[in-house]
Design an enzyme around this catalytic site. Structure first.
Site, PDB file in Angstrom:
ATOM      1  N   HIS A 255      58.834  14.956   3.356  1.00  9.85           N
ATOM      2  CA  HIS A 255      58.245  16.278   3.172  1.00  9.85           C
ATOM      3  C   HIS A 255      58.547  17.179   4.362  1.00  9.85           C
ATOM      4  CE1 HIS A 255      55.791  16.145  -0.521  1.00  9.85           C
ATOM      5  NE2 HIS A 255      56.055  14.872  -0.387  1.00  9.85           N
TER       6      HIS A 255
ATOM      7  N   PHE B 137      52.516  16.920   8.531  1.00  6.64           N
ATOM      8  CA  PHE B 137      51.247  17.289   7.901  1.00  6.64           C
ATOM      9  C   PHE B 137      51.553  17.651   6.452  1.00  6.64           C
ATOM     10  CE2 PHE B 137      48.199  20.638   6.686  1.00  6.64           C
ATOM     11  CZ  PHE B 137      47.012  19.938   6.848  1.00  6.64           C
TER      12      PHE B 137
END
Length: 158
Positions: A57, A109
């Site tokens: 990600h 995150f």
């Protein structure tokens, strides 16, 4: 299986194996069942495979976004939360939080930003930085499952 993987291989960020594993749960009655199969595939994987998905990600409002290198789904999701329109101060804050989070947890995150505001995301960043590693890995996987559900809902009729 090949057609399913071709149609859904990008639902889990740069991790087509999740779609391949979810395809094994077919037949899937509806989009909720598809989303559940993806979540089960990720949650049932070995820890190293899960962490690899998390590391695939992009940072929120990070370098890939600035350079125009986000996957299309990520670009739309971050733009929808206003992360493509940050002030210099907000961008600096996101950059600092991304670095602190990666240093603490060794993963980016991850926050399912669809329907969220910059303020909500920043508040979650602040709150989650105080978590322990196991709690944060669980939070990150939960958020990836939410992201996958949103992406499936965008592709599959109700």
């Amino acid at each position: 299986m090949a057609e399913f993987a071709a149609n859904f291989g990008d639902v889990a960020e740069h991790s087509p194996w999740v779609a391949e594993r979810a395809a094994g749960a077919r037949p899937l009655a509806d989009r909720d069942a598809v989303a559940q199969a993806f979540a089960a595939a990720l949650r049932g994987a070995a820890r190293d495979k899960q962490v690899a998905v998390l590391r695939a990600h992009p940072d929120l409002a990070g370098r890939a976004a600035v350079m125009g290198e986000l996957a299309e789904d990520s670009r739309k999701e971050q733009a929808g939360a206003g992360l493509d329109r940050l002030t210099p101060e907000e961008f600096e804050r996101f950059t600092a939080l991304n670095a602190a989070y990666k240093e603490r947890f060794d993963i980016p995150f991850i926050f399912a930003v669809k329907g969220a505001t910059k303020g909500m995301i920043l508040a979650a960043f602040e709150e989650r930085l105080s978590n322990g590693l196991e709690d944060e890995l669980k939070n990150a996987i939960d958020n990836v499952c939410r992201i996958m559900r949103f992406r499936i809902e965008d592709r599959v009729a109700g």
